[in-house]
Design a protein around this motif. Sequence first.
Motif, short mmCIF file in Angstrom:
data_model
loop_
_atom_site.label_atom_id
_atom_site.label_comp_id
_atom_site.label_asym_id
_atom_site.label_seq_id
_atom_site.Cartn_x
_atom_site.Cartn_y
_atom_site.Cartn_z
N PRO A 24 1.07 0.67 -1.21
CA PRO A 24 1.98 -0.19 -1.99
C PRO A 24 2.75 0.54 -3.07
O PRO A 24 3.88 0.16 -3.41
CB PRO A 24 1.05 -1.25 -2.58
N ASP A 25 2.16 1.63 -3.61
CA ASP A 25 2.86 2.34 -4.69
C ASP A 25 3.88 3.35 -4.16
O ASP A 25 4.55 4.03 -4.92
CB ASP A 25 1.86 3.04 -5.61
N GLY A 26 3.98 3.47 -2.83
CA GLY A 26 4.96 4.37 -2.23
C GLY A 26 4.41 5.70 -1.77
O GLY A 26 5.12 6.48 -1.13
N GLY A 27 3.15 5.98 -2.09
CA GLY A 27 2.56 7.25 -1.70
C GLY A 27 1.73 7.15 -0.43
O GLY A 27 1.58 6.08 0.16
N TRP A 28 1.21 8.28 -0.03
CA TRP A 28 0.26 8.36 1.09
C TRP A 28 -0.96 9.16 0.62
O TRP A 28 -0.90 9.89 -0.37
CB TRP A 28 0.87 9.08 2.28
N GLY A 29 -2.06 9.00 1.33
CA GLY A 29 -3.26 9.76 1.01
C GLY A 29 -4.06 9.12 -0.10
O GLY A 29 -3.81 7.98 -0.50
N ALA A 30 -5.02 9.87 -0.62
CA ALA A 30 -5.89 9.36 -1.68
C ALA A 30 -5.06 9.06 -2.92
O ALA A 30 -4.19 9.85 -3.30
CB ALA A 30 -6.98 10.37 -2.01
#
Length: 545
Positions: free
Chosen positions: A60-66
């Motif tokens: 949801p925040d636009g990132g990927w991964g941990a």
Amino acid sequence: MTVGVADIEAAARDLVEGLQRRPWGQTSTSVYETGRLVTLSPWLTGHAERVTYLLTGQRPDGGWGAPNNGYALVPTLSAAEALLSELSRPAPRDPQTTATAVDRALCFLTERLFPALTTLDALPDMPAIELIAPALIERINEHLAALPSAPAPPAALARWAGVRLTPPAGMDGARLPLVRELLNSGAEPPQKLLHALEIAGDAAVGLPQIRHEPTGTIGASPAATAAWLGDSHPAEPSNPARWYLETVTSLHDGPVPCGFPLTVFERGWVLAWLTRAGVPLSVPPALVLSLTAPLGPNGTSAAAGLPADADTTAGALYALALLDVPHPPDSLWAYETESHFCTWQGEDGYSTTTNAHVLEAFGQFLVKVPAHRIEGTLAKRYSETVAKITNWLRDRQRTDGCWTDRWHASPYYATACCSIALARFGDDAAAAPVEAARRWILANQRADGSWGRWQGTAEETAYAVQTLLLTESEPSHASLRAVARAEAKLLGHLASPVSGSTGPDIEDEPALWHDKDLYHPGAIVRAAVLSALLLIRKSANARER
């Protein structure tokens, strides 16, 4: 769910049989590596599935991964660049959705992630991160520079036209041109560099000084192999590198893992951990052979395409000794430094768990092969090596009682490796740090009985249980109460069948192991959980008697 010793032992036998059914190993897919195939190999089977995997995996925040610390950096950069590559093609898949995903990713990078990474120390110690991140930022900047002249740039990306991303603090990318210059010179690159060959860009395509392994891989990496092949379909139908990629993508329905295969690494850890916990195993001779055959003067690598390393070598030697096939650990001296053992020659930094595994390899060999059967000066050197590593590990313990490591995101893994090795093979001075490790474990159990760095996981719970039950000859009442509370978390994992691709036990918990991206080695984690469950059951049965 009622599970007895017989059930756990049956599950362990099935796990061992699975090592032969899936000889390349069992591990989770990687956003980073999958993103590189979207960019580098659009011709490869499963391209649409890889793009979908990236789009649906965005947070949801636009990132990927941990979501913690800098672990999102490499996967987010890779996914953003891959989706920009997809948009630059004549017929991109769902351009509006893809452009919106890129916009969200760029906002996350520039507004949240980059400002948070104020020093290099804020970045996780991931292999080749100092090369991978600058290479990806370079490619993203090329895409953004081309947006103003694109025939129909997506509206979602209009504000990014001509923008240039600035790398996080301290990441200047100075080593990247040096590596590319080395490759362009025709010199044979260090084997460990091949694992991240994709950072070379166009210079990687068809490099004549590089040869694929019998498995078809370059550097045991789908991304490195794709970079060597280039972005067009290989003209030779039987090209081994092409079929390596086809094999890996078919195993995971499009997406791909980071390091693959991981044969020796997986087998050494699975067999060692199950045997150490007392699981009765009838190990097929072919599995023993797969650990002994690769051993050379410098030990063994995790799999074809990777350089030999002390960690995999120690794991294989420890497993062989536990299986009553002790092999002299002399090859590990190739990695000895003045103070400790490096994972490979020329390593930057150090690994506590590598040294713990080296301690187990030497210690277990001495258990299996009495000193009187070893030539005198050699026996003395073995004992001196055990003392040297013991002292070094004691000095690496944190003040709170745990250890941390460069090959795993969780201190529970490092603490289990170090404390169990010290308890079994350390001298009397090791008792205090081992006790401190147990106190740290007991103090950090979660309300639901689990343990974990970011959330309670079966994997980290298994490491905590092993720390408590394998470091005391008679576990304390506090330890027994703690592991009894932990059993439910472990049983939940046992209910999920191990999978060769993306089964629930692989994908439902966070990836914690360090490669270019975080990964989750399913069979290895399964072995840790089964070992912990068996230890709990045995301790409960002992109390009942």
